[in-house]
Motif scaffolding. Structure first.
Motif, PDB file in Angstrom:
ATOM      1  N   MET A 269     -12.636  -1.203 -36.130  1.00  0.00           N
ATOM      2  CA  MET A 269     -12.940  -2.430 -35.401  1.00  0.00           C
ATOM      3  C   MET A 269     -14.074  -3.126 -36.139  1.00  0.00           C
ATOM      4  SD  MET A 269     -13.928  -2.989 -31.365  1.00  0.00           S
ATOM      5  CE  MET A 269     -14.460  -1.342 -31.179  1.00  0.00           C
TER       6      MET A 269
ATOM      7  N   ARG B 129     -11.686   4.120 -29.617  1.00  0.00           N
ATOM      8  CA  ARG B 129     -10.519   3.617 -28.866  1.00  0.00           C
ATOM      9  C   ARG B 129     -10.270   2.135 -29.093  1.00  0.00           C
ATOM     10  NH1 ARG B 129      -9.148   7.201 -23.910  1.00  0.00           N
ATOM     11  NH2 ARG B 129      -7.438   5.740 -23.958  1.00  0.00           N
ATOM     12  N   ASP B 130     -11.087   1.469 -29.910  1.00  0.00           N
ATOM     13  CA  ASP B 130     -10.979   0.018 -30.138  1.00  0.00           C
ATOM     14  C   ASP B 130     -11.014  -0.743 -28.818  1.00  0.00           C
ATOM     15  OD1 ASP B 130     -10.904   0.142 -32.906  1.00  0.00           O
ATOM     16  OD2 ASP B 130      -8.732   0.276 -32.987  1.00  0.00           O
ATOM     17  N   GLU B 131     -12.083  -0.521 -28.064  1.00  0.00           N
ATOM     18  CA  GLU B 131     -12.240  -1.159 -26.753  1.00  0.00           C
ATOM     19  C   GLU B 131     -13.676  -1.593 -26.538  1.00  0.00           C
ATOM     20  OE1 GLU B 131      -9.016   1.243 -24.025  1.00  0.00           O
ATOM     21  OE2 GLU B 131     -11.017   2.076 -24.180  1.00  0.00           O
TER      22      GLU B 131
ATOM     23  N   TYR C  59     -11.675  -3.166 -22.132  1.00  0.00           N
ATOM     24  CA  TYR C  59     -10.929  -4.292 -22.681  1.00  0.00           C
ATOM     25  C   TYR C  59     -10.513  -3.970 -24.109  1.00  0.00           C
ATOM     26  CZ  TYR C  59     -12.782  -6.627 -18.624  1.00  0.00           C
ATOM     27  OH  TYR C  59     -13.097  -6.954 -17.333  1.00  0.00           O
ATOM     28  N   PRO C  60      -9.227  -4.137 -24.439  1.00  0.00           N
ATOM     29  CA  PRO C  60      -8.766  -3.781 -25.786  1.00  0.00           C
ATOM     30  C   PRO C  60      -9.251  -4.784 -26.835  1.00  0.00           C
ATOM     31  CG  PRO C  60      -6.992  -4.827 -24.566  1.00  0.00           C
ATOM     32  CD  PRO C  60      -8.141  -4.660 -23.602  1.00  0.00           C
ATOM     33  N   VAL C  61      -9.367  -4.277 -28.049  1.00  0.00           N
ATOM     34  CA  VAL C  61      -9.637  -5.125 -29.215  1.00  0.00           C
ATOM     35  C   VAL C  61      -8.428  -4.968 -30.131  1.00  0.00           C
ATOM     36  CG1 VAL C  61     -11.151  -5.557 -31.176  1.00  0.00           C
ATOM     37  CG2 VAL C  61     -12.120  -4.808 -28.991  1.00  0.00           C
ATOM     38  N   ARG C  62      -7.704  -6.057 -30.331  1.00  0.00           N
ATOM     39  CA  ARG C  62      -6.488  -6.038 -31.147  1.00  0.00           C
ATOM     40  C   ARG C  62      -6.685  -6.911 -32.381  1.00  0.00           C
ATOM     41  NH1 ARG C  62      -3.384  -7.165 -25.824  1.00  0.00           N
ATOM     42  NH2 ARG C  62      -3.321  -5.067 -24.923  1.00  0.00           N
ATOM     43  N   ASP C  63      -6.495  -6.336 -33.534  1.00  0.00           N
ATOM     44  CA  ASP C  63      -6.684  -7.060 -34.806  1.00  0.00           C
ATOM     45  C   ASP C  63      -8.060  -7.716 -34.859  1.00  0.00           C
ATOM     46  OD1 ASP C  63      -4.091  -6.387 -35.724  1.00  0.00           O
ATOM     47  OD2 ASP C  63      -3.244  -8.066 -34.592  1.00  0.00           O
ATOM     48  N   ASP C  64      -9.069  -6.976 -34.423  1.00  0.00           N
ATOM     49  CA  ASP C  64     -10.470  -7.431 -34.411  1.00  0.00           C
ATOM     50  C   ASP C  64     -10.716  -8.609 -33.467  1.00  0.00           C
ATOM     51  OD1 ASP C  64     -11.209  -5.438 -36.196  1.00  0.00           O
ATOM     52  OD2 ASP C  64     -10.864  -6.702 -37.934  1.00  0.00           O
TER      53      ASP C  64
ATOM     54  N   VAL D 233      -9.660  -8.822 -26.308  1.00  0.00           N
ATOM     55  CA  VAL D 233      -8.773  -9.387 -25.293  1.00  0.00           C
ATOM     56  C   VAL D 233      -9.525  -9.295 -23.961  1.00  0.00           C
ATOM     57  CG1 VAL D 233      -6.517  -9.268 -24.188  1.00  0.00           C
ATOM     58  CG2 VAL D 233      -6.758  -8.649 -26.596  1.00  0.00           C
TER      59      VAL D 233
ATOM     60  N   GLU E  38      -5.386  -7.345 -18.684  1.00  0.00           N
ATOM     61  CA  GLU E  38      -5.106  -6.528 -19.868  1.00  0.00           C
ATOM     62  C   GLU E  38      -6.032  -5.319 -19.968  1.00  0.00           C
ATOM     63  OE1 GLU E  38      -2.839  -6.953 -22.506  1.00  0.00           O
ATOM     64  OE2 GLU E  38      -1.883  -8.415 -21.185  1.00  0.00           O
TER      65      GLU E  38
END
Length: 57
Positions: free
Chosen positions: A1, A26-28, A38-43, A46, A51
């Motif tokens: 991340m 966990r990229d959150e 809260y997720p982190v998608r492609d840096d 979200v 979500e």
């Protein structure tokens, strides 16, 4: 991340406005007040309550 530190300083939980902790494994972004992750998608964080993953499950 790979998130900009300046962005992390201003992001807050959209539900309760508490500060967020970073969970790199966990990229959150985690809110310990309302127990949501809260997720982190492609840096990209979200920051939508719908979500978010509940930490109480």
């Amino acid at each position: 991340m790979n998130l900009d530190p300046a962005l992390l300083e201003i992001l807050v939980c959209p539900q309760c406005r508490a500060t967020l902790a970073v969970d790199v494994d966990r990229d959150e972004l985690v809110c310990n007040m309302c127990r949501l992750a809260y997720p982190v998608r492609d840096d990209i964080p979200v920051m939508l309550v719908g979500e978010a993953r509940s930490l109480t499950d």
